[in-house]
Design a protein around this motif. Structure first.
Motif, PDB file in Angstrom:
ATOM      1  N   ILE A   1      -5.635  -2.959  -8.303  1.00 18.80           N
ATOM      2  CA  ILE A   1      -6.276  -4.277  -8.454  1.00 18.80           C
ATOM      3  C   ILE A   1      -5.316  -5.392  -8.056  1.00 18.80           C
ATOM      4  CG2 ILE A   1      -7.193  -5.917 -10.150  1.00 18.80           C
ATOM      5  CD1 ILE A   1      -8.330  -3.481 -11.666  1.00 18.80           C
ATOM      6  N   VAL A   2      -4.065  -5.286  -8.518  1.00 16.20           N
ATOM      7  CA  VAL A   2      -3.064  -6.315  -8.199  1.00 16.20           C
ATOM      8  C   VAL A   2      -2.824  -6.398  -6.696  1.00 16.20           C
ATOM      9  CG1 VAL A   2      -0.595  -6.839  -8.338  1.00 16.20           C
ATOM     10  CG2 VAL A   2      -1.870  -6.332 -10.422  1.00 16.20           C
ATOM     11  N   ILE A   3      -2.637  -5.236  -6.070  1.00 10.21           N
ATOM     12  CA  ILE A   3      -2.361  -5.223  -4.628  1.00 10.21           C
ATOM     13  C   ILE A   3      -3.564  -5.732  -3.843  1.00 10.21           C
ATOM     14  CG2 ILE A   3      -1.963  -3.679  -2.666  1.00 10.21           C
ATOM     15  CD1 ILE A   3      -0.108  -2.066  -4.532  1.00 10.21           C
ATOM     16  N   LEU A   4      -4.773  -5.339  -4.265  1.00  7.60           N
ATOM     17  CA  LEU A   4      -5.980  -5.841  -3.606  1.00  7.60           C
ATOM     18  C   LEU A   4      -6.072  -7.357  -3.732  1.00  7.60           C
ATOM     19  CD1 LEU A   4      -8.668  -5.204  -2.177  1.00  7.60           C
ATOM     20  CD2 LEU A   4      -9.718  -4.998  -4.449  1.00  7.60           C
ATOM     21  N   GLY A   5      -5.792  -7.870  -4.937  1.00  6.44           N
ATOM     22  CA  GLY A   5      -5.845  -9.314  -5.169  1.00  6.44           C
ATOM     23  C   GLY A   5      -4.819 -10.072  -4.344  1.00  6.44           C
ATOM     24  N   VAL A   6      -3.568  -9.565  -4.338  1.00  4.34           N
ATOM     25  CA  VAL A   6      -2.502 -10.236  -3.587  1.00  4.34           C
ATOM     26  C   VAL A   6      -2.819 -10.255  -2.090  1.00  4.34           C
ATOM     27  CG1 VAL A   6      -0.089 -10.049  -2.870  1.00  4.34           C
ATOM     28  CG2 VAL A   6      -0.689  -9.775  -5.271  1.00  4.34           C
ATOM     29  N   CYS A   7      -3.280  -9.112  -1.559  1.00  2.00           N
ATOM     30  CA  CYS A   7      -3.612  -9.050  -0.133  1.00  2.00           C
ATOM     31  C   CYS A   7      -4.788  -9.963   0.199  1.00  2.00           C
ATOM     32  CB  CYS A   7      -3.924  -7.606   0.272  1.00  2.00           C
ATOM     33  SG  CYS A   7      -2.484  -6.501   0.235  1.00  2.00           S
ATOM     34  N   ALA A   8      -5.794 -10.016  -0.687  1.00  2.09           N
ATOM     35  CA  ALA A   8      -6.952 -10.883  -0.452  1.00  2.09           C
ATOM     36  C   ALA A   8      -6.539 -12.352  -0.439  1.00  2.09           C
ATOM     37  CB  ALA A   8      -8.012 -10.641  -1.521  1.00  2.09           C
ATOM     38  N   ILE A   9      -5.679 -12.739  -1.365  1.00  5.31           N
ATOM     39  CA  ILE A   9      -5.195 -14.124  -1.426  1.00  5.31           C
ATOM     40  C   ILE A   9      -4.455 -14.487  -0.150  1.00  5.31           C
ATOM     41  CG2 ILE A   9      -3.494 -15.618  -2.564  1.00  5.31           C
ATOM     42  CD1 ILE A   9      -4.303 -14.259  -5.214  1.00  5.31           C
ATOM     43  N   ASN A  10      -3.617 -13.585   0.319  1.00  8.02           N
ATOM     44  CA  ASN A  10      -2.847 -13.869   1.524  1.00  8.02           C
ATOM     45  C   ASN A  10      -3.716 -13.871   2.775  1.00  8.02           C
ATOM     46  OD1 ASN A  10       0.319 -14.027   1.140  1.00  8.02           O
ATOM     47  ND2 ASN A  10      -0.493 -12.683  -0.428  1.00  8.02           N
ATOM     48  N   MET A  11      -4.772 -13.036   2.791  1.00  9.24           N
ATOM     49  CA  MET A  11      -5.697 -13.072   3.926  1.00  9.24           C
ATOM     50  C   MET A  11      -6.440 -14.412   3.973  1.00  9.24           C
ATOM     51  SD  MET A  11      -5.241 -10.441   5.692  1.00  9.24           S
ATOM     52  CE  MET A  11      -3.550 -10.501   5.142  1.00  9.24           C
TER      53      MET A  11
ATOM     54  N   ILE B   1       0.831  -1.214   0.000  1.00  9.70           N
ATOM     55  CA  ILE B   1       0.000   0.000   0.000  1.00  9.70           C
ATOM     56  C   ILE B   1       0.864   1.262   0.000  1.00  9.70           C
ATOM     57  CG2 ILE B   1      -1.750   1.302   1.282  1.00  9.70           C
ATOM     58  CD1 ILE B   1      -2.900  -1.386   2.218  1.00  9.70           C
ATOM     59  N   PRO B   2       1.898   1.365   0.865  1.00 11.12           N
ATOM     60  CA  PRO B   2       2.744   2.572   0.799  1.00 11.12           C
ATOM     61  C   PRO B   2       3.440   2.768  -0.543  1.00 11.12           C
ATOM     62  CG  PRO B   2       3.064   1.471   2.899  1.00 11.12           C
ATOM     63  CD  PRO B   2       2.236   0.550   2.056  1.00 11.12           C
ATOM     64  N   ILE B   3       3.914   1.685  -1.182  1.00 14.71           N
ATOM     65  CA  ILE B   3       4.644   1.879  -2.442  1.00 14.71           C
ATOM     66  C   ILE B   3       3.710   2.387  -3.537  1.00 14.71           C
ATOM     67  CG2 ILE B   3       4.417  -0.459  -3.429  1.00 14.71           C
ATOM     68  CD1 ILE B   3       7.552   1.759  -3.478  1.00 14.71           C
ATOM     69  N   LEU B   4       2.461   1.914  -3.556  1.00 15.29           N
ATOM     70  CA  LEU B   4       1.494   2.433  -4.533  1.00 15.29           C
ATOM     71  C   LEU B   4       1.126   3.870  -4.189  1.00 15.29           C
ATOM     72  CD1 LEU B   4      -0.335   1.925  -6.982  1.00 15.29           C
ATOM     73  CD2 LEU B   4      -2.100   1.121  -5.385  1.00 15.29           C
ATOM     74  N   THR B   5       0.999   4.161  -2.905  1.00 11.36           N
ATOM     75  CA  THR B   5       0.643   5.515  -2.471  1.00 11.36           C
ATOM     76  C   THR B   5       1.678   6.535  -2.940  1.00 11.36           C
ATOM     77  OG1 THR B   5      -0.459   4.662  -0.485  1.00 11.36           O
ATOM     78  CG2 THR B   5       0.201   6.976  -0.457  1.00 11.36           C
ATOM     79  N   PHE B   6       2.937   6.303  -2.621  1.00  9.04           N
ATOM     80  CA  PHE B   6       3.962   7.319  -2.865  1.00  9.04           C
ATOM     81  C   PHE B   6       4.367   7.404  -4.328  1.00  9.04           C
ATOM     82  CE2 PHE B   6       4.976   6.116   1.696  1.00  9.04           C
ATOM     83  CZ  PHE B   6       4.188   7.145   2.200  1.00  9.04           C
ATOM     84  N   THR B   7       4.293   6.304  -5.081  1.00 11.03           N
ATOM     85  CA  THR B   7       4.622   6.394  -6.507  1.00 11.03           C
ATOM     86  C   THR B   7       3.468   7.006  -7.300  1.00 11.03           C
ATOM     87  OG1 THR B   7       3.910   4.082  -6.802  1.00 11.03           O
ATOM     88  CG2 THR B   7       6.266   4.493  -6.517  1.00 11.03           C
ATOM     89  N   SER B   8       2.323   7.212  -6.657  1.00 11.62           N
ATOM     90  CA  SER B   8       1.192   7.865  -7.321  1.00 11.62           C
ATOM     91  C   SER B   8       1.116   9.353  -7.001  1.00 11.62           C
ATOM     92  CB  SER B   8      -0.126   7.185  -6.905  1.00 11.62           C
ATOM     93  OG  SER B   8      -0.148   5.831  -7.287  1.00 11.62           O
ATOM     94  N   LEU B   9       1.958   9.822  -6.091  1.00  8.68           N
ATOM     95  CA  LEU B   9       1.925  11.223  -5.665  1.00  8.68           C
ATOM     96  C   LEU B   9       2.790  12.097  -6.570  1.00  8.68           C
ATOM     97  CD1 LEU B   9       2.147  10.948  -1.779  1.00  8.68           C
ATOM     98  CD2 LEU B   9       0.253  11.906  -3.078  1.00  8.68           C
TER      99      LEU B   9
END
Length: 557
Positions: free
Chosen positions: A479-489, A452-460
């Motif tokens: 979408i990728v980060i949401l999918g990866v986090c959901a899979i790991n949860m 989440i932080p890497i997507l946040t700061f590279t989008s600023l």
């Protein structure tokens, strides 16, 4: 042009963005990254503080060349150090279990996970190149104190979990190579000692250190490649498993294994590591640096993918659907002293990196066992070193440490090694599977705190300016980060539900509430950075474009 040193002693890129009201001291710009970022505590120093590698690798100049192998070679290094995390003992164990439980059917999951990993590493490298600061340093400036401390603690947990697997992997390899003469705790002590020695190799030159990591990757490729040639996997089934995204006849066991592959490949501390490693080049053009670092990362991850495929294919071909009784009979026939590892029943064979070496020795001879152990030793030693670097970067960035290098290495090693040594003393080499499952869950829980932080700061734009993520990258990255986090949860939920303890269920529920609240805080900041302006009520991040020190074209010329 080399990087500029600010009054805070931090190395920043000459094309780093500035707010319009950025302060000046003695005519030199200093950077706060955005008008609302909290300033770092100034430290009076006579000389700029060097956080880690003092050497900077020069990049050869060339005029109007679309591609240069000389430049690619100069940029080569950080990507291969980053790729070590894709080859650590945790990944190797995930690979062999995938082959033993699902055959070749989950190779496509490994391929997709590696591609996703490459895209995430691209974001990490871009952040380091454009800002001249790594992810932990940017987090230190963008998040307020309490969230920053919590984030540091979460990332430290991930590093400790990964480091435990890596050091234990080295200890298991030493146990196999010594035919059991070196106990697990002895292997841990040996690994701790030699890691301290190897970590100071960069004093003899950064390129020599990178070459040493390249040697360890080569050892892994040769070792696991030997096993691949020896076993002779079915190439048709291998290609089908790699490129046909389907798992015929798969059940919950294979589904959990697929989730485990994603969790093993995409590791949170590796995002922090890569954003720091790219800072060791003297960069003249940000666009050129981003291009070559991406190419180098793609090559490095392709090599790591091939090595992972070797391991999956060996166990898929030789041990898929094998029963304990079959393995026991084969080990008996070859005179192996480890037949007690495989009970006399028809249950499907379950392997880890220790049992994996034993069964290879039973079926393919002692050479297969020892060469396997050499590969595991190279994987564990290299990943232990990069894990230590990750610990240094994370601690320095979040806490703004100003200690001597030896003190920092000693502290970061001690934090990770203490629990590992306790495990090694009170556990034997044959009963570590439960610990590895727990450590995999621990690292899965920490993934949002890097992604989440890497997507946040590279989008600023206030940080990245013209190099900020575009709309396509924002949407696809989200979408990728949401999918990866959901899979790991899902992986975490499966693990917790298998504990069958009401007390643990209640404890997990309470921790989940706190965990989800903090993840929600990070997501809120991320959505503001992605342009959801209706949520921008008190967020510390700003997405207003900043002013460049100088036009980028001057540095591209």
């Amino acid at each position: 042009m080399p990087r500029v040193i600010t009054n805070e002693g931090l190395s920043v890129s000459p094309a780093v963005v500035l707010s319009e009201d950025s302060p000046q001291e003695n005519g030199v710009h200093t950077n706060q990254y955005s008008a609302i970022s909290p300033p770092a505590s100034p430290v009076a120093q006579d000389e700029p503080f060097s956080t880690y590698f003092e050497e900077r690798v020069p990049i050869p100049e060339s005029e109007n060349q679309l591609f240069s192998f000389r430049k690619l070679w100069a940029f080569t290094g950080p990507g291969f150090l980053m790729s070590i995390a894709y080859l650590d003992p945790g990944n190797i164990e995930s690979d062999l279990q995938s082959g033993a439980k699902a055959g070749f059917k989950l190779l496509w999951v490994l391929l997709v996970s590696t591609i996703i990993g490459l895209l995430l590493q691209r974001l990490a490298a871009r952040l380091g190149v454009v800002t001249g600061m790594h992810l932990a340093e940017v987090c230190n400036r963008q998040y307020s104190t309490v969230p920053r401390i919590i984030l540091w603690l979460m990332v430290e947990l991930a590093i400790i979990g990964s480091d435990m697997q890596e050091v234990i992997g080295c200890a298991i390899a030493l146990n196999l190579l010594s035919v059991g003469r070196i106990p697990l705790w002895g292997g841990v002590l040996i690994t701790i000692t030699d890691t301290f020695v190897f970590l100071f190799l960069d004093k003899y030159g950064l390129r020599k250190l990178e070459a040493f990591f390249g040697f360890l990757i080569t050892v892994m490729a040769v070792s696991f490649g030997y096993e691949y040639v020896l076993v002779k996997p079915d190439q048709g089934e291998l290609l089908k498993g790699m490129f046909v995204p389907y798992c015929a006849g798969c059940g919950p066991v294979q589904l959990e294994q697929a989730v485990g592959i994603v969790g093993a490949v995409i590791m949170p501390h590796n995002i922090y590591l890569h954003s720091a490693l790219v800072k060791v080049r003297n960069i003249y053009s940000l666009k050129e640096a981003n291009k070559y670092f991406f190419i180098e990362s793609a090559i490095a991850l392709f090599v790591s993918f091939l090595i992972n495929v070797f391991v999956v294919a060996v166990f898929a071909q030789a041990f898929y659907n094998k029963s304990n009784m079959e393995v026991n009979a084969e080990c008996n026939a070859t005179g192996s002293p480890h037949t007690d590892l495989f009970p006399l029943n028809n249950s499907t064979l379950e392997v880890d990196i220790y049992k994996g070496g034993i069964v290879l020795g039973c079926f393919f001879g002692p050479a297969a066992l020892y060469i396997w152990a050499i590969g595991i030793l190279a994987a564990g030693q290299s990943s232990t070193m990069t894990g230590t670097y990750s610990g240094q970067f994370v601690m320095e960035g979040f806490l703004n440490l100003r200690w001597s290098r030896f003190a920092r290495v000693l502290l970061t090693r001690s934090i990770a090694i203490a629990p590992t040594l306790l495990v090694a003393i009170f556990q034997d080499v044959q009963h570590l599977t439960g610990m590895n499952d727990f450590l995999n869950v621990l690292q899965s829980l920490q993934l949002p705190f890097a992604l989440i932080p890497i997507l946040t700061f590279t989008s600023l734009k206030s940080i990245m300016n013209e190099f900020a993520n575009g709309l396509v990258w924002k949407i696809s990255g989200g979408i990728v980060i949401l999918g990866v986090c959901a899979i790991n949860m899902y992986f975490v939920v499966v693990y917790v539900t298998a504990l069958n303890s009401v007390v643990l269920y209640v404890l997990a529920s309470l921790l989940s509430i706190a965990y989800l609240c903090f993840v929600g805080y990070l997501v809120w900041h991320c959505l503001v950075a992605l342009g959801v302006s209706c949520l921008d009520c008190g967020s510390r991040v700003s997405n207003q474009p900043a002013v460049l020190i100088e036009e980028q074209s001057e540095y591209d010329s």
